[in-house]
Design a protein around this motif. Structure first.
Motif, PDB file in Angstrom:
ATOM      1  N   LEU A   3       0.838  -1.198   0.000  1.00  0.00           N
ATOM      2  CA  LEU A   3       0.000   0.000   0.000  1.00  0.00           C
ATOM      3  C   LEU A   3       0.873   1.248   0.000  1.00  0.00           C
ATOM      4  CD1 LEU A   3      -2.764   1.293   0.205  1.00  0.00           C
ATOM      5  CD2 LEU A   3      -2.615   1.093   2.674  1.00  0.00           C
TER       6      LEU A   3
ATOM      7  N   VAL B  79     -14.226  -0.848 -11.077  1.00  0.00           N
ATOM      8  CA  VAL B  79     -13.470  -0.768  -9.834  1.00  0.00           C
ATOM      9  C   VAL B  79     -14.398  -0.390  -8.686  1.00  0.00           C
ATOM     10  CG1 VAL B  79     -11.573   0.358  -8.664  1.00  0.00           C
ATOM     11  CG2 VAL B  79     -11.415  -0.124 -11.083  1.00  0.00           C
ATOM     12  N   GLN B  80     -15.261   0.533  -8.991  1.00  0.00           N
ATOM     13  CA  GLN B  80     -16.200   0.961  -7.963  1.00  0.00           C
ATOM     14  C   GLN B  80     -17.094  -0.191  -7.510  1.00  0.00           C
ATOM     15  OE1 GLN B  80     -19.016   4.043  -9.137  1.00  0.00           O
ATOM     16  NE2 GLN B  80     -17.779   5.357  -7.821  1.00  0.00           N
TER      17      GLN B  80
ATOM     18  N   THR C 299      -8.465  -1.282  -4.597  1.00  0.00           N
ATOM     19  CA  THR C 299      -9.049  -0.098  -5.209  1.00  0.00           C
ATOM     20  C   THR C 299      -7.978   0.932  -5.540  1.00  0.00           C
ATOM     21  OG1 THR C 299     -10.942  -0.518  -3.821  1.00  0.00           O
ATOM     22  CG2 THR C 299     -10.876   1.588  -4.938  1.00  0.00           C
ATOM     23  N   ILE C 300      -7.102   1.158  -4.568  1.00  0.00           N
ATOM     24  CA  ILE C 300      -6.036   2.132  -4.797  1.00  0.00           C
ATOM     25  C   ILE C 300      -5.181   1.704  -5.989  1.00  0.00           C
ATOM     26  CG2 ILE C 300      -3.948   3.160  -3.824  1.00  0.00           C
ATOM     27  CD1 ILE C 300      -6.231   4.162  -2.347  1.00  0.00           C
ATOM     28  N   ALA C 301      -4.872   0.398  -6.034  1.00  0.00           N
ATOM     29  CA  ALA C 301      -4.017  -0.083  -7.113  1.00  0.00           C
ATOM     30  C   ALA C 301      -4.680   0.133  -8.460  1.00  0.00           C
ATOM     31  CB  ALA C 301      -3.703  -1.567  -6.905  1.00  0.00           C
TER      32      ALA C 301
ATOM     33  N   ALA D 229      -7.000   2.253  -9.194  1.00  0.00           N
ATOM     34  CA  ALA D 229      -7.106   3.673  -9.491  1.00  0.00           C
ATOM     35  C   ALA D 229      -5.770   4.200  -9.998  1.00  0.00           C
ATOM     36  CB  ALA D 229      -7.543   4.421  -8.243  1.00  0.00           C
ATOM     37  N   ARG D 230      -4.712   3.796  -9.326  1.00  0.00           N
ATOM     38  CA  ARG D 230      -3.371   4.206  -9.744  1.00  0.00           C
ATOM     39  C   ARG D 230      -3.133   3.809 -11.185  1.00  0.00           C
ATOM     40  NH1 ARG D 230       0.484   7.236  -6.748  1.00  0.00           N
ATOM     41  NH2 ARG D 230      -1.373   8.353  -6.108  1.00  0.00           N
ATOM     42  N   PHE D 231      -3.523   2.575 -11.437  1.00  0.00           N
ATOM     43  CA  PHE D 231      -3.270   2.048 -12.770  1.00  0.00           C
ATOM     44  C   PHE D 231      -4.033   2.832 -13.816  1.00  0.00           C
ATOM     45  CE2 PHE D 231      -4.185  -0.882 -16.218  1.00  0.00           C
ATOM     46  CZ  PHE D 231      -2.888  -1.178 -16.598  1.00  0.00           C
ATOM     47  N   LEU D 232      -5.305   3.110 -13.489  1.00  0.00           N
ATOM     48  CA  LEU D 232      -6.112   3.851 -14.453  1.00  0.00           C
ATOM     49  C   LEU D 232      -5.537   5.234 -14.672  1.00  0.00           C
ATOM     50  CD1 LEU D 232      -9.718   2.921 -13.311  1.00  0.00           C
ATOM     51  CD2 LEU D 232      -8.458   2.077 -15.281  1.00  0.00           C
ATOM     52  N   GLU D 233      -5.012   5.796 -13.587  1.00  0.00           N
ATOM     53  CA  GLU D 233      -4.573   7.175 -13.654  1.00  0.00           C
ATOM     54  C   GLU D 233      -3.224   7.286 -14.347  1.00  0.00           C
ATOM     55  OE1 GLU D 233      -5.324   8.947  -9.855  1.00  0.00           O
ATOM     56  OE2 GLU D 233      -3.878  10.504 -10.304  1.00  0.00           O
ATOM     57  N   ARG D 234      -2.331   6.399 -14.032  1.00  0.00           N
ATOM     58  CA  ARG D 234      -0.943   6.591 -14.476  1.00  0.00           C
ATOM     59  C   ARG D 234      -0.446   5.495 -15.415  1.00  0.00           C
ATOM     60  NH1 ARG D 234       1.015   8.421  -8.727  1.00  0.00           N
ATOM     61  NH2 ARG D 234      -0.341  10.231  -8.594  1.00  0.00           N
TER      62      ARG D 234
ATOM     63  N   VAL E  31     -20.362   7.668 -13.490  1.00  0.00           N
ATOM     64  CA  VAL E  31     -19.438   7.198 -12.451  1.00  0.00           C
ATOM     65  C   VAL E  31     -19.511   8.058 -11.217  1.00  0.00           C
ATOM     66  CG1 VAL E  31     -17.053   6.587 -12.000  1.00  0.00           C
ATOM     67  CG2 VAL E  31     -17.911   6.578 -14.327  1.00  0.00           C
TER      68      VAL E  31
ATOM     69  N   ALA F  99      -9.396   9.248 -10.781  1.00  0.00           N
ATOM     70  CA  ALA F  99      -8.856   8.462 -11.888  1.00  0.00           C
ATOM     71  C   ALA F  99      -9.806   8.498 -13.065  1.00  0.00           C
ATOM     72  CB  ALA F  99      -8.632   7.025 -11.428  1.00  0.00           C
ATOM     73  N   ALA F 100     -11.094   8.386 -12.756  1.00  0.00           N
ATOM     74  CA  ALA F 100     -12.081   8.387 -13.826  1.00  0.00           C
ATOM     75  C   ALA F 100     -12.031   9.724 -14.563  1.00  0.00           C
ATOM     76  CB  ALA F 100     -13.475   8.146 -13.254  1.00  0.00           C
TER      77      ALA F 100
ATOM     78  N   LEU G  45       2.256   1.730  -3.286  1.00  0.00           N
ATOM     79  CA  LEU G  45       1.232   2.160  -4.229  1.00  0.00           C
ATOM     80  C   LEU G  45       1.040   3.659  -4.174  1.00  0.00           C
ATOM     81  CD1 LEU G  45      -1.660  -0.417  -3.890  1.00  0.00           C
ATOM     82  CD2 LEU G  45      -0.465   0.198  -5.967  1.00  0.00           C
TER      83      LEU G  45
ATOM     84  N   ALA H 264     -13.528   2.575 -14.380  1.00  0.00           N
ATOM     85  CA  ALA H 264     -13.767   3.158 -13.065  1.00  0.00           C
ATOM     86  C   ALA H 264     -15.031   2.571 -12.446  1.00  0.00           C
ATOM     87  CB  ALA H 264     -13.877   4.662 -13.178  1.00  0.00           C
TER      88      ALA H 264
ATOM     89  N   PHE I 294      -9.372  -2.137  -0.031  1.00  0.00           N
ATOM     90  CA  PHE I 294      -8.822  -0.782  -0.133  1.00  0.00           C
ATOM     91  C   PHE I 294      -7.570  -0.777  -1.010  1.00  0.00           C
ATOM     92  CE2 PHE I 294      -6.008   2.554   1.778  1.00  0.00           C
ATOM     93  CZ  PHE I 294      -6.687   3.637   1.236  1.00  0.00           C
ATOM     94  N   ILE I 295      -6.666  -1.690  -0.716  1.00  0.00           N
ATOM     95  CA  ILE I 295      -5.433  -1.727  -1.506  1.00  0.00           C
ATOM     96  C   ILE I 295      -5.748  -1.984  -2.976  1.00  0.00           C
ATOM     97  CG2 ILE I 295      -3.286  -3.002  -1.868  1.00  0.00           C
ATOM     98  CD1 ILE I 295      -3.176  -3.488   1.105  1.00  0.00           C
TER      99      ILE I 295
ATOM    100  N   VAL J 125     -10.379   8.533  -4.909  1.00  0.00           N
ATOM    101  CA  VAL J 125      -9.311   8.148  -5.837  1.00  0.00           C
ATOM    102  C   VAL J 125      -9.903   7.620  -7.140  1.00  0.00           C
ATOM    103  CG1 VAL J 125      -7.403   6.576  -6.173  1.00  0.00           C
ATOM    104  CG2 VAL J 125      -7.680   7.686  -4.002  1.00  0.00           C
ATOM    105  N   ILE J 126     -10.983   6.840  -6.992  1.00  0.00           N
ATOM    106  CA  ILE J 126     -11.603   6.284  -8.203  1.00  0.00           C
ATOM    107  C   ILE J 126     -12.134   7.416  -9.074  1.00  0.00           C
ATOM    108  CG2 ILE J 126     -13.521   4.931  -9.082  1.00  0.00           C
ATOM    109  CD1 ILE J 126     -13.249   3.211  -6.553  1.00  0.00           C
TER     110      ILE J 126
ATOM    111  N   ASN K 263      -9.084   9.996 -16.667  1.00  0.00           N
ATOM    112  CA  ASN K 263      -9.205   9.108 -17.833  1.00  0.00           C
ATOM    113  C   ASN K 263     -10.269   9.603 -18.786  1.00  0.00           C
ATOM    114  OD1 ASN K 263      -7.234   7.294 -17.592  1.00  0.00           O
ATOM    115  ND2 ASN K 263      -8.574   5.497 -17.414  1.00  0.00           N
TER     116      ASN K 263
ATOM    117  N   VAL L 209       1.280   0.453 -11.885  1.00  0.00           N
ATOM    118  CA  VAL L 209       0.709   0.216 -10.573  1.00  0.00           C
ATOM    119  C   VAL L 209       1.614   0.793  -9.490  1.00  0.00           C
ATOM    120  CG1 VAL L 209      -0.062  -1.539  -8.977  1.00  0.00           C
ATOM    121  CG2 VAL L 209      -0.404  -1.850 -11.408  1.00  0.00           C
TER     122      VAL L 209
END
Lengths: 112, 143, 796, 122, 496, 92
Positions: free
Chosen positions: B52, F34-35, F75-77, F79-84, D33, D91-92, B55, F31, F72-73, D87-88, D95, F87
């Motif tokens: 975490l 993930v949600q 979701t964060i992962a 989100a990170r992936f989607l964003e950047r 979303v 990110a959305a 991350l 997204a 939680f982890i 965070v979601i 994106n 991971v």
């Protein structure tokens, strides 16, 4: 319950086998994972189901289920995790190196 | 081109959550002897906490603050487990013979201490080390 | 360890020293080596007085005594006869080789090591009483002859010849081993003497005939009997001293020895009689017939050797009829053939050894062995010619040479065979003398070819590779001269060896008392003499008209010969085996997995049904709640999604779903520890899946053939059904109470209330220790997979 | 004693599950979303909190067992669920997942546009 | 209780772990690896003598009595294999120093090698079914990594297949364990044996026995060997030698152990089946070996043949057959590693594994050539070298049991071995010398010691068989009298 | 009575999870998925809690927290992936 689980195990085995036989790396690994799930269920079924409470002595009012298969599965899960991790990275590297994820193209009989 | 994201919320909560996770993993680890849990699961949870951190921050800044070679950590873990086994032999017991006893410690009151806990420490270290090794190896491959 | 052991092991000991001394020597290595056979020969001679009185000597040397494998040796007449031939001819060959093999150009140490190995093996072979030791030395002769034949290993032909000899003789050796093992199982002993003593038990066994045939295969391959004879001509690639030694006097005689040695066990049975004499005659005929056609002198000699071995073999076969009788005249009547066999064996060693050496001299001095190139050597090499004359006339069976005597006895033996009436098919024996006679005619012809073509006629220097052909050096001539003298000597004093060597050997072969035979040079105008005269007349006629009738050889095309059968067989075997192996070893893992699945599960289901293992007992089953069914349905649905989806993320996530539903199952099944672990591990696995497979190509819809899908479907259903049935059977098949009750005392025993944890860290802590080791190795593996890459990494 | 525990816990848990159901319905019904994120995180967080508190009380009252793990769990869920949603959504948005037609305002859009312009000028 | 038993398992593990902590000191690692294996060899000899003097040695780990804890059991058969393993490993690692390359050594080659030895030794010694599985996994994972170590295309491809098939066979193994636990309620091998002897080997148990046979058959290369040729020819010589010598042998050991200790009640079914599989293995292996012109392929098919031979002796299930199997097994471990090492040197020198592209090595490397010759003869079973006692007694055993076809196939396949191996000898060593010493791609410097050592061993095993025969006969006794094993495990305690 | 109530709660929860699964499959954007996963995780926590009450055991409390952490982890992962696109970042 045992009979039901036996059928579930059979179905998981069938699906796993089908996936393993499909020449594609990801599918093969998915199939192997399914089979190992099935085996974990099988081991716990073999120990007898719902014959007692969880094997924790603090709630000792009832009998306990057979703890040995649980210990075996724990070991098996961990080993399986280790092997799967290795296999995943291996398949990823193989794909990168050979440029294909089709095992049919990875025969390697031709002279290199 | 997008502006750089501001991670303040995430970082703050991550730190807090990591503390909870670590506490929880230690709890799981200690509870293992009597309740569900134990070295393996405790180790994995700790690893999850570290992941975490990776991350939400990044590998280098975590490495700077926690300079650990996880491969060595894992090796040491396995070694600890092996050596607890060997220790019994010095007292003429069989390999891996575990002992336990109840001690009256000043702060904790009557506490059970078992060599099995040491064994579990080895397990936990090995699991943490391996898990993080795998994760960092993969992520360093620029996936 | 006795002195005899020492004599037998002496060649081996000498081998060990050769590598150390040979570089320091200024003289030819052969001068040192020659003392070994000479010493053995002299000491063997000293055995004659005792053996000829009918005594024997047995010694034992432990090798693996606890398995009953000992180096037991047994010196009787037969062993002595062979031992003298081996060491005597060995001495002469070594002397000959000193002049034949050039000190500077050849790897002499190899040559003499091989030769000594062979000599020792041969000596041991003929005196071994233990069948396994016999086999050991038998194979050692094959190996050393392999090495000797391929002495000039740069030549392709040498290698091919050596391999052929090795394959065929080892094949025979293995057959013989099988036969010997069967014999030893029947007789419950490894000792040949004890087998002979228990011959009654052996003859009653149902395995008698298989053992007999197997042992004969061994003997026939070694003695180059038809159809195993094909290796011998190719073995002529060896240096000539080797040919003279192995392929005339010793190795090929090993088969004869074996047949003679086994005669007391198998003799007297119809199979033995017909096989040995029949194959012998066929070989005799085949060899002499083929020999006529050869243009290479050594090949001619090779075929003549085959033919002569056939002769000896047929005599042994006929003589085995003597064993049918326990005593009396009839036994003596047939035993004469055995005596003739032994006599001819001795004679053959003398004249054939001399002839090989002559050919070696011709080869050495002129550089060729092709009779089409040679001619008129008589004037240049008078001494060589004289020896050739003696040798070939002896082989042709003319007086005043020893061949005449044994040839006459051969005819006698064959004539006596016609009187055999105790075996079925006895009318066949009337052919024996006819075949013998015809073969003798051909023998006569090739002997004349051997004599006439190189020595008479015109010498055409231009056809010869070497210039200035002259007589061989004296050292090279001595050994053949000695042999030639022996040929003549034996004709005049046959009973000297008859009494001291042949009769004891006959006694050993028969393992029964018969009156001693006398060899008589002249016994009136009997049938035998008329046959000999006929041979000479017809032989001369045919020899001079040879060009007219050699057309008949064209009737037998080369492709049909056994040799080409062997060659094409070998080639086909390679091709066929590659194509067969490539057919199933496709390199595609799917095929391998298919084999594994099909074999494993069909065998399992067959076994389950076949052994009546299917029995269901549902009484111990636990209850089912609706919630359980829901979970199960969800699980199956998730699994099917994994199978059917074409989106890789969906596949991975649904696999994860299966894993999480497993967590639920573990909760239901009262396994909190498992649920926890499965939960974390499943998450980690899914994460790894996603990490590793995000960049791989999409699953997509692959267009697969119907057959492909159908195969998969059938196999997977087979697997599923089998597993289900077995699991169902297993659930109702608890025969014992499990050991888990012990662990319920975990708190007292291990101080832990969590039984699973107590098992993991204490009761079965070793598993856990190794489990983390496994995990650790996997971690290292992942690390090295990613970090260690070959230089010039070509990843995409 | 036990009955009161059952009543209290039962009611709390039932409320929790209902809230969860509502949140799930929201997750299905809402248009984009960002709106779904409200339903998903807030509602279900409340739902799970109710359930967890109910469970905690049940064991506290019936057995006198106070589970620190449950408290820890409650705190953790309460702490992380909003962040996860945040965070979601971010990110959305980054994106470029489209907002629903009915959205009233998109403040970030202007900011991003301004930022981009600034970059270009540099 | 004999704590010595743990050392052959634990010492390589500890050493391997310590190497991880010393990643840069390659020389130290080498030294330590050698010392470790030497100590393990010494301890094995010590245990062997104890076993021969006092009978089967056991160690109940953690001090828990027999069926409950995990026990290590060293009967003569197991400890003989442990000893051979240690010796072979010693030679192979000595060989690896010169040939394996710095890059691999920097990436934990030595650790992995020692982990492999841990797994192998542990598999031989363990007396617990599930623990056997775990040890299998240890050695398999180490072998996975070793096959792939280096990351070349071919290695990755073959590792992929190797891993998939082995995961599958391990899965089947777990199925077997599950059924076994259901039926007998225990995991201890001796305890299972006792319980099955008590209840009788019914149809279901026989089926499970066959499942075990097939599982171990996959690992041993018995009939289901398809994965083997590819994966054994991918890694460098030192690794493939140790694989050829040890990995299949673990499977063979497991088969022998299971079918002499536990499933010995229905030999006319199970052992006949082993015999049929062995015969098929021999035939397919022989056919594979004679056809190819590639050193690696020829040698790997010979590994398969070896498996067939050893199990033919077990199929016979007579005293002679078992004795032959043990001799053959031990010799096979030694001679296979030897021949793979020499094969590796050949490839190393010529830079190719194609026999048609090499010739005449014997001129510059006479000793190598003659040692290959000796190894070849030993492999074929030409007396008086190591292989022959095995071959003779396996044949004898098969004949005694009435399986004449099996003995005959064995002998015919010996001829195929001869053809295939001599093909290598005659093409690689004999013929015109086409490359001079300067043109060679490598040297034999430093690799001759292990080769010489192994050659001496295989000669000694034949000529000096008397020296070890006492031990081998004890092993045979142990295998044919399961009660000895059971008594040793329970040590007089009551059997629950 | 109480147990029936608990079963009822579980069934309601299952329906909620099914709705979430619908969203998980439907998407449309990553997204959303993930949600949905996050929501499933939270619902699972509730499920386990109810199940513990139903079984009257505290053996599964660890599981509750663990699911929370992992979800939680995860979701964060994601989100990170989607964003950047990655991971875990080597360096920011």
């Amino acid at each position: 319950m045992e009979s039901l689980m036996a059928i579930v195990i059979g179905i998981l085995f069938s699906i796993g086998t089908y996936l393993i036989l499909s020449n594609q790396m990801l599918r093969i690994i998915l199939g192997l994972s399914l089979i190992s799930h099935a085996i974990n269920i099988m081991i716990i079924v073999m120990g007898g189901l719902k014959t007692g409470g969880p094997p924790l002595l603090s709630n000792s009012d009832r009998g306990f289920t057979d703890a040995v298969p649980q210990a075996l599965i724990l070991t098996a899960i961990v080993i399986n995790f280790a092997v799967t991790a290795f296999l995943l990275v291996l398949s990823y590297r193989t794909y990168k190196k050979h440029g294909t994820d089709d095992m049919n193209n990875l025969r390697g009989n031709e002279h290199e | 081109m997008k502006p750089k994201a501001n991670d303040v919320i995430l970082h703050t909560v991550t730190k807090l959550a990591a503390i909870i996770i670590f506490t929880f993993s230690i709890d799981l680890f200690w509870a293992g002897h009597h309740f569900p849990g134990g070295g393996f699961i405790g180790g994995l949870t700790t690893a999850a906490g570290i992941v975490l951190l990776y991350l939400s921050f990044d590998i280098e800044s975590i490495q700077r603050n926690l300079p650990i070679d996880y491969k060595k950590m894992a090796a040491i873990g396995v070694l600890i487990a092996v050596f607890t086994g060997l220790a019994g032999m010095f007292y003429g017991d069989n390999f891996l013979e575990q002992t336990f006893g109840y001690f009256d410690l000043p702060v904790f009151g009557e506490t059970e201490l078992a060599t099995a806990v040491l064994f579990d420490v080895g397990v936990a270290l090995a699991v943490i080390g391996t898990a993080i090794t795998i994760i960092t190896s993969i992520s360093e491959d620029e996936l | 360890m006795s002195f005899l052991h020492f004599l037998i092991l002496l060649p081996f000991l000498a081998c060990i020293f050769i590598p150390f001394i040979y570089k320091k020597l200024n003289i030819h290595l052969g001068w040192i080596v020659v003392f070994v056979p000479l010493f053995i020969f002299i000491n063997y001679l000293l055995f004659i007085p005792s053996i000829s009185k009918g005594n024997y000597h047995a010694f034992s040397m432990p090798w693996i005594p606890s398995l009953g494998i000992n180096f037991d040796i047994y010196m009787d007449g037969l062993a002595l006869l062979f031992g003298l031939i081996i060491s005597g001819v060995g001495t002469l060959v070594v002397v000959y080789s000193i002049f034949y093999m050039d000190k500077n150009r050849e790897a002499l140490h190899n040559f003499y090591i091989y030769l000594l190995l062979f000599m020792g093996a041969m000596l041991g072979l003929v005196s071994s009483d233990h069948v396994l030791v016999l086999y050991t030395l038998w194979e050692l002769t094959s190996v050393s002859s392999f090495l000797l034949i391929a002495y000039w290993y740069e030549r392709k032909k040498s290698r091919a010849g050596a391999l052929k000899a090795m394959i065929i003789t080892v094949f025979g050796g293995l057959a013989m081993l099988a036969g010997l093992i069967i014999l030893s199982i029947i007789a419950d002993t490894y000792s040949i003497r004890e087998m002979i003593a228990n011959v009654g038990i052996i003859k009653e066994s149902s395995l008698f005939i298989p053992a007999l045939i197997l042992i004969l295969i061994g003997a026939f391959t070694k003695s180059a009997q038809f159809p195993f004879s094909i290796w011998l001509p190719d073995a002529m690639e060896a240096p000539t001293p080797v040919s003279a030694y192995l392929h005339s006097a010793t190795m090929v005689k090993a088969g004869i020895y074996l047949v003679a040695r086994m005669t007391p066990i198998f003799g007297g049975s119809a199979t033995w009689f017909w096989l040995v004499s029949g194959i012998g005659l066929v070989t005799l005929m085949y060899g002499s017939f083929r020999a006529v056609r050869q243009t290479d002198l050594k090949a001619l000699l090779a075929f003549s050797t085959i033919s002569q071995l056939g002769l000896i073999m047929s005599l042994l076969g006929v003589g085995s009829a003597a064993l049918y009788y326990t005593n009396g005249e009839a036994q003596t009547f047939y035993a004469f053939a055995l005596f003739a066999a032994l006599f001819h064996l001795f004679n053959h060693a003398t004249f054939k050894g001399a002839l090989f050496m002559v050919v070696g001299i011709i080869d050495h001095e002129t550089g060729t062995r092709d009779i089409r190139r040679l001619g008129g050597l008589m004037a240049i090499m008078p001494a060589t010619f004289t020896i050739a004359l003696i040798g070939s006339l002896a082989m042709a069976g003319l007086p005043p040479f020893n061949g005449f005597l044994s040839k006459e006895m051969f005819f006698t033996g064959m004539l006596r065979a016609t009187e055999v009436n105790m075996f079925s098919l006895e009318w066949l024996t009337s052919i024996f003398p006819v075949v013998a006679w015809v073969a003798s005619v051909f023998t006569f012809i090739y002997c004349f070819i051997l004599l006439v073509k190189p020595f008479l006629g015109e010498l055409n220097q231009s056809r010869l590779p070497k210039e200035k052909v002259h007589e061989a050096p004296i050292g090279m001539l001595i050994p053949p001269i000695i042999l030639g003298l022996l040929v003549v000597f034996v004709f005049f004093f046959p009973n000297l060896i008859g009494k001291y060597l042949l009769n004891p050997a006959l006694y050993a072969t028969l393992s029964a008392e018969v009156p001693a035979f006398e060899i008589i040079a002249w016994h009136g105008f009997g049938t035998e003499l008329w046959m000999t005269i006929g041979v000479i007349v017809f032989g001369l006629l045919l020899f001079f008209s040879i060009k007219r009738w050699t057309i008949i050889f064209r009737v037998f095309p080369d492709q049909l010969s056994i040799n080409s059968l062997y060659m094409s067989g070998l080639e086909n075997m390679e091709k066929k085996s590659v194509s067969l192996t490539d057919r199933y070893m496709t390199g595609n893992i799917r095929h391998y997995l298919l084999y594994i699945f099909i074999v494993t599960f069909s065998v399992l289901i067959i076994a389950l049904v076949g052994f009546d293992g299917i029995s269901f007992d549902f009484s111990t089953n636990s209850y089912i709640t609706i919630y359980d069914i829901g979970i199960v349905i969800a699980m199956v649905a998730a699994a099917f999604t994994t199978l059917l989806t074409t989106n890789r993320i969906t596949a991975i996530v649904s696999l994860g779903a299966v894993g999480y539903i497993m967590v639920m199952l573990f909760v239901i099944f009262r396994a909190p520890d498992l649920a926890l672990t499965q939960m974390v591990v499943e998450t980690a696995t899914t994460a790894l899946f996603l990490l590793c497979f995000y960049h791989l190509p999409k699953l997509g819809k692959r267009i697969e053939k119907m057959k492909f899908k159908l195969t998969n479907l059938i196999v997977s259903i087979l697997v599923g059904v089998t597993v289900t049935i077995m699991t169902l059977v297993a659930t109702g098949h608890r025969l014992f109470t499990p050991i888990n009750e012990f662990f319920e005392n975990a708190y007292e025993l291990a101080g832990a209330k969590n039984i699973v944890n107590a098992i993991l860290v204490d009761f079965r802590g070793f598993d856990t220790m190794l489990e983390i080791a496994v995990l650790f190795i996997a971690g290292i593996g992942v690390y090295t997979l990613i970090k260690l890459r070959p230089k010039g990494d070509d990843s995409q | 004693m036990n009955e009161s525990a059952e009543v209290i816990a039962g009611v709390l848990i039932f409320i929790g599950t209902i809230v969860s159901l509502i949140s799930a319905i929201g997750l299905v019904r809402l248009p984009d979303v960002y709106t779904r994120s409200h339903a998903g995180s807030k509602a279900s967080t409340v739902g799970v909190l109710f359930v967890l508190i109910g469970t905690l009380l049940y064991f506290l009252i019936s057995e006198g067992y106070f589970s620190i793990r449950l408290i820890l769990g409650i705190v953790f869920v309460f702490l992380t669920a909003p962040v996860a949603a945040h965070v979601i959504c971010r990110a959305a948005y980054r994106n470029e997942v489209p907002l629903t037609e009915t959205s009233a305002e998109d403040e970030l859009k202007d900011y991003f546009a301004a930022y981009e312009k600034q970059k270009e000028e540099l | 209780m004999n704590n010595l038993l743990i050392f052959p398992v634990i010492l390589p593990l500890i050493a391997g772990l310590i190497f991880i902590l010393l990643p840069k000191q390659i020389r130290l690692q080498r030294l330590l690896a050698i010392i470790t294996l030497a100590i393990v060899t010494g301890i094995s000899i010590l245990i062997m003598n104890q076993v021969s003097a006092n009978g089967t040695q056991t160690l109940q780990l953690g001090g828990w009595q027999a069926p409950f804890g995990i026990g290590l059991v060293a009967d003569m058969f197991a400890i003989l294999l442990v000893l051979t393993t240690s010796v072979v490993a010693f030679c192979c690692i000595l060989f690896s120093f010169q040939t394996i390359g710095r890059n691999r050594e920097n990436h934990y080659f030595h650790s992995l090698f020692l982990f492999l030895i841990t797994g192998v030794n542990g598999s031989f010694l363990t007396g617990d079914l599930f623990n056997l599985y775990v040890f299998f996994e240890v050695l398999l994972l180490a072998s996975y990594v070793l096959v792939s170590l280096g990351g070349q295309k071919k290695q990755l491809r073959e590792t992929m297949k190797y891993v998939i098939i082995n995961i599958l066979s391990s899965a089947f193994f777990l199925i077997g364990i599950a059924y076994m636990y259901r039926v007998t309620g225990t995991l201890n091998l001796a305890h299972i044996s006792v319980r099955i002897a008590e209840s009788g080997q019914d149809g279901f148990i026989t089926t499970v026995a066959i499942l075990f046979l097939l599982v171990f058959g996959i690992k041993a290369g018995l009939f289901l060997f398809y994965w083997l040729p590819g994966s054994y020819s991918a890694p460098p010589a030192a690794i493939s030698a140790v694989f050829a010598a040890l990995l299949t042998k673990v499977g063979i050991y497991a088969i022998i152990r299971m079918f002499t200790l536990i499933f010995y009640h229905e030999p006319e079914v199970t052992h006949l089946f082993i015999g049929i599989l062995a015969a098929l293995t021999l035939i397919l292996g022989g056919i594979g070996a004679v056809g190819y012109w590639d050193i690696n392929k020829i040698l790997t098919y010979n590994v398969i043949i070896g498996t067939g031979f050893i199990l033919a002796g077990i199929a016979a299930f007579t005293e002679s057959g078992t004795l032959g199997s043990i001799y053959y097994l031990i010799n096979d471990m030694i001679v296979k590693s030897l021949i793979f090492l020499i094969g590796g040197v050949i490839i190393y020198l010529t830079g190719t594994s194609n026999l048609k592209e090499m010739s005449g090595l014997i001129r510059n490397h006479p000793y190598l050539g003659w040692m290959f010759f000796i190894a070849a003869l030993s492999l074929i079973g030409i007396p008086p070298l190591g292989g022959f006692i095995g071959k003779i007694f396996i044949t004898r055993g098969a004949f005694e049991a009435g399986y004449f076809w099996l003995g005959a196939i064995g002998l015919i396949v010996s001829l195929m071995i001869l053809y295939s191996i001599f093909k290598i000898f005659m093409n690689a060593f004999w013929g015109e010398t086409i490359i001079s010493e300067d043109e060679e791609k490598g040297t034999t410097k430093g690799v001759m010691i292990p080769i010489v050592f192994l050659t001496v061993l295989t000669i000694g095993l034949g000529l000096g068989a008397e020296l070890i025969n006492g031990y081998v006969e004890l092993a045979v006794d142990g295998l044919l009298n399961p009660q000895m094993y059971i008594d040793a495990v329970f040590g007089g305690n009551e059997i629950p | 009575m109480f147990n029936i109530f608990m079963i009822l709660s579980l069934i309601i929860l299952t329906i909620a999870i099914l709705f979430n699964i619908y969203r998980l499959i439907k998407g449309p954007s990553s997204a959303d998925r993930v949600q949905a996963l996050d929501a499933i995780g939270i619902n699972l926590i509730a499920g386990i809690a109810i199940f513990s009450v139903y079984l009257d055991t505290h053996a599964f409390f660890e599981l509750i927290l663990l699911i929370g952490i992992l979800s939680f982890i995860g979701t964060i992962a994601f989100a990170r992936f989607l964003e950047r696109g990655v991971v875990i970042e080597r360096k920011r």
